[in-house]
Design an enzyme around this catalytic site. Sequence first.
Site, PDB file in Angstrom:
ATOM      1  CE  LYS A   1      -3.886  -2.192   2.199  1.00 18.14           C
ATOM      2  NZ  LYS A   1      -4.669  -2.221   3.434  1.00 18.14           N
TER       3      LYS A   1
ATOM      4  CB  CYS B   1      -1.363   0.784   8.492  1.00 19.77           C
ATOM      5  SG  CYS B   1      -0.253   1.972   9.386  1.00 19.77           S
ATOM      6  CG  ASP B   2      -3.441  -5.112   5.968  1.00 22.11           C
ATOM      7  OD1 ASP B   2      -4.416  -4.533   5.132  1.00 22.11           O
ATOM      8  OD2 ASP B   2      -3.570  -6.144   6.446  1.00 22.11           O
ATOM      9  CB  SER B   3      -5.123  -3.992  11.104  1.00 20.83           C
ATOM     10  OG  SER B   3      -4.406  -2.950  11.597  1.00 20.83           O
TER      11      SER B   3
END
Length: 200
Positions: free
Chosen positions: A55, A71-73
């Site tokens: 991203k 970010c990625d969660s």
Amino acid sequence: MLDAVRVVLASASPARLAVLRGAGVHPEVIVSGVDEDAYSAPTTGELTQVLASAKASAVASQLDDALVIGCDSMLDLGGRAYGKPSSPQEAEARWHEMSGQTGTLFTGHCVIDVASGKCEAAVASTTVRFGSPTDAEISAYVATGEPLTMAGAFTIEGLGGWFIDSIDGDHNNVIGISVPLLRLLLRDLGVTVPDLWRRA
């Protein structure tokens, strides 16, 4: 020099934006458009890092000069990675599975200094202990729509907070971005947090 540098959040998450604004940073938002289903990794933590980097890179490639934060969660429950549920039915089934269990919320972070080409990345993890809501509470929660837009089908700062018994680790990481970890990544790029406060 920092006055000329843009801070860009490569995420559509209102929760991440709210955390950064609350911490004194006011980034622009440019959504990456990355297809999350096109990526894989051996573990949940590694997958969040792969996606965060993808991203940030996708947005950085469009810019000449900026600090780009990606970010990625995802929630890891029993070794399985859970992102956003695809339907209310899936969200409800997931809550029945999570009820009374302990999972780990992973958030991958990637910061790219577009001008220098430097990149720093790391993953934060927070242990989440889920309560045991009743069937009626689960149905009512899913009906609000909130779980459908959240990694792991829950929030800690919203309606889902009623059903989280406790956590070990960074509270903001569960929301979607670890401010303490982000500070370290920025430091490694030569940027201090007060610099960003002054920019805001």
